[in-house]
Design an enzyme around this catalytic site. Structure first.
Site, PDB file in Angstrom:
ATOM      1  N   ASP A 107       0.867  -1.186   0.000  1.00 16.33           N
ATOM      2  CA  ASP A 107       0.000   0.000   0.000  1.00 16.33           C
ATOM      3  C   ASP A 107       0.899   1.229   0.000  1.00 16.33           C
ATOM      4  O   ASP A 107       1.438   1.624   1.035  1.00 16.33           O
ATOM      5  CB  ASP A 107      -0.902  -0.028   1.239  1.00 16.33           C
ATOM      6  CG  ASP A 107      -2.027   0.989   1.156  1.00 16.33           C
ATOM      7  OD1 ASP A 107      -2.052   1.775   0.177  1.00 16.33           O
ATOM      8  OD2 ASP A 107      -2.883   0.993   2.054  1.00 16.33           O
ATOM      9  N   ALA A 108       1.107   1.797  -1.184  1.00 13.59           N
ATOM     10  CA  ALA A 108       2.010   2.940  -1.339  1.00 13.59           C
ATOM     11  C   ALA A 108       1.287   4.156  -1.918  1.00 13.59           C
ATOM     12  O   ALA A 108       1.770   5.272  -1.772  1.00 13.59           O
ATOM     13  CB  ALA A 108       3.186   2.560  -2.229  1.00 13.59           C
ATOM     14  N   LYS A 109       0.173   3.915  -2.580  1.00 15.38           N
ATOM     15  CA  LYS A 109      -0.660   4.990  -3.164  1.00 15.38           C
ATOM     16  C   LYS A 109       0.183   5.967  -3.984  1.00 15.38           C
ATOM     17  O   LYS A 109       0.038   7.191  -3.884  1.00 15.38           O
ATOM     18  CB  LYS A 109      -1.436   5.730  -2.078  1.00 15.38           C
ATOM     19  CG  LYS A 109      -2.391   4.830  -1.298  1.00 15.38           C
ATOM     20  CD  LYS A 109      -3.268   5.614  -0.356  1.00 15.38           C
ATOM     21  CE  LYS A 109      -4.160   4.732   0.490  1.00 15.38           C
ATOM     22  NZ  LYS A 109      -3.437   3.907   1.482  1.00 15.38           N
ATOM     23  N   ARG A 110       1.049   5.415  -4.799  1.00 15.42           N
ATOM     24  CA  ARG A 110       1.919   6.263  -5.624  1.00 15.42           C
ATOM     25  C   ARG A 110       1.155   6.879  -6.788  1.00 15.42           C
ATOM     26  O   ARG A 110       0.131   6.336  -7.233  1.00 15.42           O
ATOM     27  CB  ARG A 110       3.075   5.437  -6.195  1.00 15.42           C
ATOM     28  CG  ARG A 110       3.970   4.748  -5.190  1.00 15.42           C
ATOM     29  CD  ARG A 110       4.664   5.704  -4.263  1.00 15.42           C
ATOM     30  NE  ARG A 110       5.745   5.050  -3.546  1.00 15.42           N
ATOM     31  CZ  ARG A 110       6.280   5.523  -2.432  1.00 15.42           C
ATOM     32  NH1 ARG A 110       5.820   6.633  -1.884  1.00 15.42           N
ATOM     33  NH2 ARG A 110       7.288   4.879  -1.852  1.00 15.42           N
TER      34      ARG A 110
END
Ligand SMILES: O=c1ccn([C@@H]2O[C@H](COP(=O)(O)O)[C@@H](O)[C@H]2O)c(=O)[nH]1
Length: 288
Positions: A107-110
């Site tokens: 979960d990095a939401k880049r």
């Protein structure tokens, strides 16, 4: 500690993220994803506040729940905030060795321009060896495309997020698009359709908004939905399953804090297992 830091071990399987998800969902009879959001101030009393124990804490949670989940979801901010990326690398290795059948969603939401996205994709899939990653679609398809070059890996686009402020942008109407959909509806359509070139895309939809899950499912009937928001955020497990699960449309329901911090004592891993078991049972009870 099972492994030293360094390059993440290569996968021991050629399975795609979707293959792994289907396999783990069936094998563990589970729709539950345990989120790994390590916050040292909430650790068991004996190690409370000790950021160098992040790996040990998370590895114990993984070992206690690996037979109960369809995925694990480490949230990168909880590692980076403590300069603990090396511990995340070791944790990824640990999961690869000790729970090889469970896919890992980073979960990095880049979200950034293509050349930078290439670096983020390398970080997620080569440095950490993740099976899937979360992305913000705000910058458009060219910000997503570099991740799709990693065939078989998954990419979950934020669609209708679980937080109250998600409406600020996601519920705005797109006057320029025929039928004037809301922004999150447009994301769902794009992900189910033209953006999903190799079948790698999924969507993030909050368990706190079951009606919107139903709407997203109508627009994206076969995409995997990553659904955070049960547990600490109060989302309804049964309503989530009814709204999102379809025979050919998988769901991954995440719970982080309610599992990780079920007990603040020496029994934290056993308590996490009990919490995961209870959530898995609640999700399964709602399956048709
Ligand atoms: O819409 C979203 C997208 C991501 N998240 C992430 O999921 C977990 C939820 O943690 P809980 O402790 O179960 O509330 C966390 O990592 C968020 O960053 C989300 O909550 N909502």
């Amino acid at each position: 500690m099972a492994h030293g830091s360094g390059t993440v071990l290569p996968k021991i399987t050629d399975m795609t993220f979707l293959d792994m998800l289907r396999d783990a969902t069936t094998r563990n009879d589970s729709l539950l994803c345990v989120g790994l959001d390590p916050e040292p101030t909430r650790f068991p009393e004996s190690v409370r506040g000790e950021a160098h124990k992040i790996y040990d804490f998370c590895a114990a949670i993984v070992d206690a729940t690996a037979d109960l989940v369809c995925a694990f979801k480490p949230q990168i901010a909880y590692f980076a905030a403590h300069r603990a990326e090396d511990q995340l690398e070791r944790l990824m290795q640990h999961m690869r060795c000790n729970a090889p059948h469970v896919p890992v969603i980073l979960d990095a939401k880049r979200g950034d321009i293509g050349s930078t996205a290439e670096q983020y994709a390398k970080e997620a899939f080569e440095r950490y060896g993740a099976d899937a990653v979360t992305l913000s679609p705000f910058m458009g398809f060219d910000s997503i495309e570099p991740y799709l070059a990693y065939h078989g890996k998954g990419a979950f686009l934020l669609c209708r997020t679980s937080n109250p402020g998600g409406d600020d942008l996601q519920a705005q109407r797109l006057a320029s698009v025929e039928g004037q959909p809301l922004l999150y509806e447009h994301v769902a359509r794009q992900a189910q359709g033209p953006w999903n070139k190799n079948g790698q895309l999924g969507l993030v939809v909050g368990a706190t908004y079951p009606q919107e899950i139903e709407r997203v499912r109508a627009l994206a009937p076969t995409l995997p939905l990553l659904i955070p928001g049960v547990g600490a955020q109060g989302g309804d497990a049964a309503a989530t399953v009814r709204a999102g699960l379809r025979a050919d449309g998988p769901i991954i329901v995440n719970s982080s804090r309610a599992v990780l911090y079920a007990s603040g004592g020496a029994d934290f891993a056993a308590a996490a297992r009990n919490a995961a078991q209870a959530t898995r049972a609640a999700l399964n009870a709602a399956r048709a």
